[in-house]
Write a protein that holds these residues in place. Structure first.
Motif, PDB file in Angstrom:
ATOM      1  N   GLY A 143      43.211  12.606  58.145  1.00 36.62           N
ATOM      2  CA  GLY A 143      42.949  11.174  58.148  1.00 36.62           C
ATOM      3  C   GLY A 143      44.107  10.392  57.570  1.00 36.62           C
ATOM      4  O   GLY A 143      44.616  10.718  56.496  1.00 36.62           O
ATOM      5  N   LEU A 144      44.533   9.370  58.294  1.00 35.28           N
ATOM      6  CA  LEU A 144      45.601   8.482  57.822  1.00 35.28           C
ATOM      7  C   LEU A 144      44.967   7.165  57.401  1.00 35.28           C
ATOM      8  O   LEU A 144      44.770   6.260  58.208  1.00 35.28           O
ATOM      9  N   ASP A 145      44.610   7.101  56.136  1.00 38.13           N
ATOM     10  CA  ASP A 145      43.915   5.944  55.577  1.00 38.13           C
ATOM     11  C   ASP A 145      44.794   5.311  54.501  1.00 38.13           C
ATOM     12  O   ASP A 145      44.722   5.709  53.325  1.00 38.13           O
ATOM     13  N   PRO A 146      45.645   4.348  54.858  1.00 34.73           N
ATOM     14  CA  PRO A 146      46.557   3.758  53.870  1.00 34.73           C
ATOM     15  C   PRO A 146      45.848   2.753  52.958  1.00 34.73           C
ATOM     16  O   PRO A 146      45.847   1.545  53.202  1.00 34.73           O
ATOM     17  N   TYR A 147      45.254   3.275  51.889  1.00 36.04           N
ATOM     18  CA  TYR A 147      44.539   2.438  50.933  1.00 36.04           C
ATOM     19  C   TYR A 147      45.487   1.418  50.309  1.00 36.04           C
ATOM     20  O   TYR A 147      46.628   1.754  49.962  1.00 36.04           O
ATOM     21  N   PRO A 148      45.036   0.178  50.103  1.00 35.39           N
ATOM     22  CA  PRO A 148      45.886  -0.805  49.417  1.00 35.39           C
ATOM     23  C   PRO A 148      46.262  -0.330  48.023  1.00 35.39           C
ATOM     24  O   PRO A 148      45.428   0.168  47.268  1.00 35.39           O
ATOM     25  N   GLY A 149      47.528  -0.472  47.683  1.00 33.76           N
ATOM     26  CA  GLY A 149      48.000  -0.136  46.349  1.00 33.76           C
ATOM     27  C   GLY A 149      48.206   1.338  46.090  1.00 33.76           C
ATOM     28  O   GLY A 149      48.549   1.721  44.966  1.00 33.76           O
ATOM     29  N   ARG A 150      48.018   2.207  47.119  1.00 33.01           N
ATOM     30  CA  ARG A 150      48.160   3.642  46.895  1.00 33.01           C
ATOM     31  C   ARG A 150      49.323   4.252  47.674  1.00 33.01           C
ATOM     32  O   ARG A 150      49.342   5.443  47.945  1.00 33.01           O
ATOM     33  N   LEU A 151      50.284   3.434  48.017  1.00 37.22           N
ATOM     34  CA  LEU A 151      51.472   3.970  48.654  1.00 37.22           C
ATOM     35  C   LEU A 151      52.264   4.792  47.646  1.00 37.22           C
ATOM     36  O   LEU A 151      52.211   4.544  46.439  1.00 37.22           O
ATOM     37  N   PRO A 152      53.018   5.791  48.096  1.00 38.25           N
ATOM     38  CA  PRO A 152      53.845   6.572  47.170  1.00 38.25           C
ATOM     39  C   PRO A 152      54.789   5.666  46.396  1.00 38.25           C
ATOM     40  O   PRO A 152      55.253   4.639  46.915  1.00 38.25           O
ATOM     41  N   PRO A 153      55.086   6.010  45.150  1.00 43.56           N
ATOM     42  CA  PRO A 153      55.912   5.123  44.307  1.00 43.56           C
ATOM     43  C   PRO A 153      57.217   4.720  44.949  1.00 43.56           C
ATOM     44  O   PRO A 153      57.662   3.568  44.815  1.00 43.56           O
ATOM     45  N   GLU A 154      57.873   5.658  45.665  1.00 43.49           N
ATOM     46  CA  GLU A 154      59.176   5.343  46.237  1.00 43.49           C
ATOM     47  C   GLU A 154      59.073   4.302  47.355  1.00 43.49           C
ATOM     48  O   GLU A 154      60.063   3.629  47.676  1.00 43.49           O
ATOM     49  N   ILE A 155      57.879   4.144  47.941  1.00 40.87           N
ATOM     50  CA  ILE A 155      57.664   3.112  48.962  1.00 40.87           C
ATOM     51  C   ILE A 155      57.073   1.864  48.330  1.00 40.87           C
ATOM     52  O   ILE A 155      57.481   0.746  48.632  1.00 40.87           O
ATOM     53  N   PHE A 156      56.123   2.045  47.424  1.00 39.07           N
ATOM     54  CA  PHE A 156      55.449   0.903  46.804  1.00 39.07           C
ATOM     55  C   PHE A 156      56.423   0.026  46.023  1.00 39.07           C
ATOM     56  O   PHE A 156      56.300  -1.203  46.007  1.00 39.07           O
ATOM     57  N   SER A 157      57.406   0.651  45.387  1.00 38.59           N
ATOM     58  CA  SER A 157      58.367  -0.126  44.606  1.00 38.59           C
ATOM     59  C   SER A 157      59.142  -1.090  45.485  1.00 38.59           C
ATOM     60  O   SER A 157      59.505  -2.196  45.060  1.00 38.59           O
ATOM     61  N   ARG A 158      59.377  -0.736  46.729  1.00 39.93           N
ATOM     62  CA  ARG A 158      60.093  -1.620  47.650  1.00 39.93           C
ATOM     63  C   ARG A 158      59.215  -2.779  48.095  1.00 39.93           C
ATOM     64  O   ARG A 158      59.705  -3.881  48.348  1.00 39.93           O
ATOM     65  N   VAL A 159      57.886  -2.530  48.182  1.00 38.32           N
ATOM     66  CA  VAL A 159      56.966  -3.628  48.501  1.00 38.32           C
ATOM     67  C   VAL A 159      57.017  -4.674  47.401  1.00 38.32           C
ATOM     68  O   VAL A 159      57.024  -5.888  47.661  1.00 38.32           O
ATOM     69  N   SER A 160      57.065  -4.212  46.163  1.00 37.03           N
ATOM     70  CA  SER A 160      57.152  -5.136  45.027  1.00 37.03           C
ATOM     71  C   SER A 160      58.418  -5.980  45.085  1.00 37.03           C
ATOM     72  O   SER A 160      58.463  -7.099  44.555  1.00 37.03           O
ATOM     73  N   ASP A 161      59.446  -5.458  45.748  1.00 32.15           N
ATOM     74  CA  ASP A 161      60.718  -6.180  45.873  1.00 32.15           C
ATOM     75  C   ASP A 161      60.800  -7.018  47.140  1.00 32.15           C
ATOM     76  O   ASP A 161      61.864  -7.543  47.467  1.00 32.15           O
ATOM     77  N   GLY A 162      59.671  -7.108  47.888  1.00 28.38           N
ATOM     78  CA  GLY A 162      59.641  -7.968  49.056  1.00 28.38           C
ATOM     79  C   GLY A 162      59.608  -7.268  50.394  1.00 28.38           C
ATOM     80  O   GLY A 162      59.556  -7.925  51.441  1.00 28.38           O
ATOM     81  N   PHE A 163      59.637  -5.925  50.408  1.00 31.01           N
ATOM     82  CA  PHE A 163      59.520  -5.181  51.666  1.00 31.01           C
ATOM     83  C   PHE A 163      58.119  -5.411  52.225  1.00 31.01           C
ATOM     84  O   PHE A 163      57.130  -5.248  51.510  1.00 31.01           O
ATOM     85  N   PRO A 164      57.964  -5.812  53.498  1.00 34.19           N
ATOM     86  CA  PRO A 164      56.633  -6.120  54.032  1.00 34.19           C
ATOM     87  C   PRO A 164      55.674  -4.933  53.918  1.00 34.19           C
ATOM     88  O   PRO A 164      56.048  -3.792  54.197  1.00 34.19           O
ATOM     89  N   GLU A 165      54.433  -5.214  53.515  1.00 34.90           N
ATOM     90  CA  GLU A 165      53.467  -4.130  53.349  1.00 34.90           C
ATOM     91  C   GLU A 165      53.203  -3.412  54.659  1.00 34.90           C
ATOM     92  O   GLU A 165      53.034  -2.190  54.683  1.00 34.90           O
TER      93      GLU A 165
END
Length: 288
Positions: free
Chosen positions: A14-36
């Protein structure tokens, strides 16, 4: 089920991308403005490529893509296409439960427009809620099917599905069984049957001997490989067993990495978790 036999696996990842549970190396880029939506695309494509050698199919929970708006549905479409390039069928987990032209529109959208092989539906409005989806799968002739909610894995399911005499899940099982057409070894009207209540699963198998079961609840929800055994058909098959969080978020479980790569590498850890789940199901006797 052809994919399961070809790959020697009954595992659905199952590919269920829960909000806020992206791997740290990807989530950190979202915090910097990378589109979710772009981050979800990267995460799911990486996981898809990782689990492909171990899985019979993948299941996309549509809600996690719908919440991202039009961009999220583009990701949903692209993942279905990418899975197709890997010859990996996609089960679209939409749990639609409407009737008539509305149900037909949902069926066309997910099966024809987006291109999923199978969908999940809610049969509790009766045959009218299932038949439009079956008609669309038969029109497309791709060998897919429809998985109707019969006995689900969530904790409160029994409050409704177990009510009455006979219980409601038995009525649903008989309804769905009567709608299907056997194509090859299995009916095109399958059932969602949770691994968390094995005795219910065994009863549904008695009522639906020719059906293919999509089995959630394995792994993170507490269902074991042994719980699947009562759901197997007379050939020892008839199940596709889903694991979502246990595979996709294996990197959260504190694995040490080792020969498969660093602990932060969600791809290698997803592949390892998928391989372990596949082997556990094989040892329990589930045959593709």
């Amino acid at each position: 089920m052809r994919s399961a036999r070809r790959r020697g696996s009954v595992l659905v990842a199952g590919l269920d991308p829960y909000p806020g549970r992206l791997p740290p190396e990807i989530f950190s880029r979202v915090s910097d403005g990378f589109p979710e939506s772009a981050a979800v695309r990267e995460f799911c494509l990486g996981a898809l490529e990782a689990v492909e050698p171990e899985a019979a199919a993948v299941k996309l929970q549509a809600a996690f893509f719908e919440r991202l708006g039009p961009e999220g549905m583009e990701v949903y479409r692209d993942l279905i296409a990418a899975a197709g390039d890997l010859d990996l069928p996609v089960i679209s987990d939409v749990k639609r439960g409407d009737i008539g032209p509305v149900a037909a529109a949902y069926a066309e959208a997910h099966l024809a427009v987006y291109g999923a092989a199978c969908v999940t539906v809610n049969p509790y409005m009766g045959a009218d809620a299932v038949e439009p989806f079956l008609r669309e799968t038969r029109r497309l002739g791709r060998g897919g099917g429809v998985f109707s909610l019969v006995a689900t894995s969530n904790p409160s399911a029994g409050e409704l599905q177990g009510a009455g005499s006979p219980p409601l899940f038995e009525l649903a099982a008989r309804l769905v069984a009567g709608l299907g057409e056997v194509r090859g070894d299995y009916s095109d009207a399958g059932a969602v049957v949770g691994a968390t209540r094995p005795e219910i699963g065994a009863r549904v198998r008695e009522l639906m001997p020719d059906a293919l079961f999509l089995v959630p609840g394995f792994g993170a929800q507490g269902g074991s490989a042994r719980a699947i055994q009562g759901m197997l058909d007379r050939r020892g098959g008839g199940v596709l067993v889903n694991s979502s969080r246990g595979v996709l978020y294996a990197y959260e479980a504190g694995h040490s990495g080792g020969a498969d790569g660093p602990a932060s590498d969600y791809r290698s850890l997803a592949r390892r978790a998928a391989a372990e789940a596949r082997e556990a199901l094989r040892e329990a006797g589930a045959r593709p």
